[in-house]
Motif scaffolding. Structure first.
Motif, PDB file in Angstrom:
ATOM      1  N   MET A  31       0.769  -1.176  -0.014  1.00 44.55           N
ATOM      2  CA  MET A  31      -0.035   0.060  -0.151  1.00 44.55           C
ATOM      3  C   MET A  31       0.949   1.070   0.129  1.00 44.55           C
ATOM      4  SD  MET A  31      -3.217  -0.744   2.555  1.00 44.55           S
ATOM      5  CE  MET A  31      -2.272  -0.919   4.110  1.00 44.55           C
ATOM      6  N   VAL A  35      -5.434   5.600  -2.403  1.00 40.49           N
ATOM      7  CA  VAL A  35      -6.378   4.573  -3.014  1.00 40.49           C
ATOM      8  C   VAL A  35      -6.288   2.985  -2.625  1.00 40.49           C
ATOM      9  CG1 VAL A  35      -7.681   3.759  -5.057  1.00 40.49           C
ATOM     10  CG2 VAL A  35      -6.991   6.058  -5.093  1.00 40.49           C
ATOM     11  N   CYS A  36      -5.073   2.691  -2.117  1.00 41.18           N
ATOM     12  CA  CYS A  36      -4.777   1.372  -1.718  1.00 41.18           C
ATOM     13  C   CYS A  36      -5.640   0.700  -0.553  1.00 41.18           C
ATOM     14  CB  CYS A  36      -3.210   1.270  -1.502  1.00 41.18           C
ATOM     15  SG  CYS A  36      -2.217   1.539  -3.009  1.00 41.18           S
ATOM     16  N   VAL A  38      -8.390   1.669   0.206  1.00 44.10           N
ATOM     17  CA  VAL A  38      -9.958   1.494  -0.433  1.00 44.10           C
ATOM     18  C   VAL A  38      -9.920   0.042  -0.872  1.00 44.10           C
ATOM     19  CG1 VAL A  38     -11.721   2.187  -1.649  1.00 44.10           C
ATOM     20  CG2 VAL A  38     -10.290   3.810  -0.319  1.00 44.10           C
ATOM     21  N   THR A  39      -9.130  -0.449  -1.738  1.00 46.18           N
ATOM     22  CA  THR A  39      -9.076  -1.441  -2.638  1.00 46.18           C
ATOM     23  C   THR A  39      -8.745  -2.751  -1.523  1.00 46.18           C
ATOM     24  OG1 THR A  39      -7.930  -0.449  -4.160  1.00 46.18           O
ATOM     25  CG2 THR A  39      -7.868  -2.968  -4.394  1.00 46.18           C
ATOM     26  N   VAL A  40      -7.944  -2.510  -0.597  1.00 40.71           N
ATOM     27  CA  VAL A  40      -7.708  -3.546   0.535  1.00 40.71           C
ATOM     28  C   VAL A  40      -9.054  -3.822   1.360  1.00 40.71           C
ATOM     29  CG1 VAL A  40      -6.626  -4.055   2.587  1.00 40.71           C
ATOM     30  CG2 VAL A  40      -5.430  -3.288   0.573  1.00 40.71           C
ATOM     31  N   ARG A  41      -9.809  -2.762   1.630  1.00 41.65           N
ATOM     32  CA  ARG A  41     -10.866  -2.922   2.408  1.00 41.65           C
ATOM     33  C   ARG A  41     -11.975  -3.420   1.764  1.00 41.65           C
ATOM     34  NH1 ARG A  41     -13.406  -0.589   6.679  1.00 41.65           N
ATOM     35  NH2 ARG A  41     -11.909   0.816   6.961  1.00 41.65           N
ATOM     36  N   LYS A  42     -12.271  -3.031   0.421  1.00 43.80           N
ATOM     37  CA  LYS A  42     -13.368  -3.642  -0.427  1.00 43.80           C
ATOM     38  C   LYS A  42     -12.972  -5.220  -0.473  1.00 43.80           C
ATOM     39  CE  LYS A  42     -14.917   0.469  -2.863  1.00 43.80           C
ATOM     40  NZ  LYS A  42     -14.992   0.761  -4.270  1.00 43.80           N
ATOM     41  N   ALA A  43     -11.744  -5.661  -0.845  1.00 43.41           N
ATOM     42  CA  ALA A  43     -11.322  -6.970  -1.024  1.00 43.41           C
ATOM     43  C   ALA A  43     -11.855  -7.728   0.269  1.00 43.41           C
ATOM     44  CB  ALA A  43     -10.136  -7.142  -1.349  1.00 43.41           C
ATOM     45  N   LYS A  46     -15.583  -8.565   1.055  1.00 45.93           N
ATOM     46  CA  LYS A  46     -16.243  -9.671   0.429  1.00 45.93           C
ATOM     47  C   LYS A  46     -16.123 -10.836   0.855  1.00 45.93           C
ATOM     48  CE  LYS A  46     -15.509  -7.217  -4.132  1.00 45.93           C
ATOM     49  NZ  LYS A  46     -14.852  -7.289  -5.223  1.00 45.93           N
ATOM     50  N   THR A  80      -6.623 -10.169   0.155  1.00 46.20           N
ATOM     51  CA  THR A  80      -5.703  -9.161  -0.322  1.00 46.20           C
ATOM     52  C   THR A  80      -4.820  -9.372  -1.450  1.00 46.20           C
ATOM     53  OG1 THR A  80      -4.160  -9.597   1.397  1.00 46.20           O
ATOM     54  CG2 THR A  80      -6.098  -8.054   2.075  1.00 46.20           C
ATOM     55  N   ALA A  83      -6.612  -9.073  -4.662  1.00 46.66           N
ATOM     56  CA  ALA A  83      -6.792  -7.815  -5.116  1.00 46.66           C
ATOM     57  C   ALA A  83      -5.425  -6.911  -5.609  1.00 46.66           C
ATOM     58  CB  ALA A  83      -7.316  -6.980  -3.920  1.00 46.66           C
TER      59      ALA A  83
END
Length: 92
Positions: A31, A35-36, A38-43, A46, A80, A83
């Motif tokens: 990270m 933006v990183c 956000v991507t980790v959180r979204k992954a 799920k 993670t 992602a």
């Protein structure tokens, strides 16, 4: 009345499960931008059994509270990684 009894039995059953709330901190060294996280959180969102996530860009970590009856730490690191952000359990 039957609905009330069924609800009470379901509540009792859910309280007797063997699952436990656990927390793990993942090191996510890749990270490096705003933006990183956000991507980790979204992954991680799920993944079934994940209850709460705190991602910190400065320390490059993600702390995850999860139901250990549903998910295991290796599933979180795999999420993670899939992602684009390989992670490891901190302290391992």
């Amino acid at each position: 009345m039957k609905k009330l009894i069924v609800l009470m039995l379901l509540s009792l059953f859910s309280m007797t499960t063997w699952a436990e709330l656990k927390s793990v901190t993942l090191a996510v060294p890749g990270m490096d931008c705003p933006v990183c996280p956000v991507t980790v959180r979204k992954a991680l969102e799920k993944v079934g059994g994940v209850l709460e996530i705190t991602v910190d860009l400065e320390s490059r970590t993600a702390t995850v509270d999860y139901d250990d009856g549903t998910v295991e730490p290796h599933t979180l690191t795999q999420a993670t990684t899939d992602a684009g952000f390989p992670s490891t359990v901190s302290g391992e």
